[in-house]
Design a protein around this motif. Sequence first.
Motif, short mmCIF file in Angstrom:
data_model
loop_
_atom_site.label_atom_id
_atom_site.label_comp_id
_atom_site.label_asym_id
_atom_site.label_seq_id
_atom_site.Cartn_x
_atom_site.Cartn_y
_atom_site.Cartn_z
N LYS A 115 -3.07 9.81 1.41
CA LYS A 115 -2.88 9.87 -0.04
C LYS A 115 -3.97 9.05 -0.71
O LYS A 115 -4.40 8.03 -0.19
CB LYS A 115 -1.51 9.34 -0.42
N PRO A 116 -4.41 9.47 -1.90
CA PRO A 116 -5.44 8.69 -2.60
C PRO A 116 -4.95 7.28 -2.93
O PRO A 116 -3.78 7.06 -3.19
CB PRO A 116 -5.68 9.48 -3.90
N HIS B 21 -12.74 6.41 -1.09
CA HIS B 21 -12.79 7.78 -0.61
C HIS B 21 -12.76 8.74 -1.80
O HIS B 21 -12.19 8.42 -2.85
CB HIS B 21 -11.59 8.09 0.30
N ALA B 22 -13.35 9.90 -1.61
CA ALA B 22 -13.27 10.94 -2.63
C ALA B 22 -11.80 11.21 -2.92
O ALA B 22 -10.98 11.29 -2.01
CB ALA B 22 -13.97 12.21 -2.14
N GLY B 23 -11.46 11.30 -4.19
CA GLY B 23 -10.08 11.51 -4.61
C GLY B 23 -9.34 10.24 -4.96
O GLY B 23 -8.31 10.29 -5.64
N ASP B 24 -9.85 9.09 -4.52
CA ASP B 24 -9.24 7.82 -4.94
C ASP B 24 -9.36 7.70 -6.46
O ASP B 24 -10.28 8.25 -7.06
CB ASP B 24 -9.93 6.62 -4.28
N PRO C 183 -10.98 9.92 -11.17
CA PRO C 183 -11.04 10.15 -9.72
C PRO C 183 -12.47 10.06 -9.21
O PRO C 183 -13.41 10.48 -9.90
CB PRO C 183 -10.48 11.56 -9.56
N VAL D 32 -15.58 11.16 -6.89
CA VAL D 32 -16.08 12.36 -6.23
C VAL D 32 -16.76 11.93 -4.93
O VAL D 32 -17.13 10.77 -4.76
CB VAL D 32 -17.05 13.15 -7.12
N PRO E 180 -12.31 11.82 2.34
CA PRO E 180 -10.98 11.27 2.55
C PRO E 180 -10.58 11.43 4.01
O PRO E 180 -11.08 12.32 4.70
CB PRO E 180 -10.09 12.13 1.63
#
Length: 141
Positions: free
Chosen positions: A36-37, A64-67, A108, A110, A137
């Motif tokens: 999970k982010p 991580h991407a999406g965090d 978020p 990228v 991620p």
Amino acid sequence: MMRKEIRSSSMAVPVAILFLMLLQFEAIHSRILESKPTTYIVGDDEGWDLSIDMQSWTRGKNFHAGDLLVFNFDYQRFDVAIVNKAGFDSCTVNDGAKVFDSGNETIPLVLGPNYFIDSVADVCAAGLKMAIDATAPPPSF
């Protein structure tokens, strides 16, 4: 007597298989939860502010991407702009940049480099800027 022993040992195999399936399910389930982010409050208690070194704030964190980055700031004094590398290096808002000025923004990350500055060049040059390189991620199963 031999038949009883064969039946007993034949039950051990399905029980062992069931046990291994449960272990595998648990391992997969825990990986899904871990992917999970993560939400980060930029600058922690200080927020997006000149009182702390933003680049130091990023150290030791695995982005991580999406965090999600939550930018809290005094909207009358600051803003946050997502810029390219040239904009980051020169403290200028490049064409296509996005500027956020509400005082509470969730952005978020990228995949790859992410560059954030205050849109006022002098404020940016004083240290209100940060670069984050977000990795892929963790895999989710």
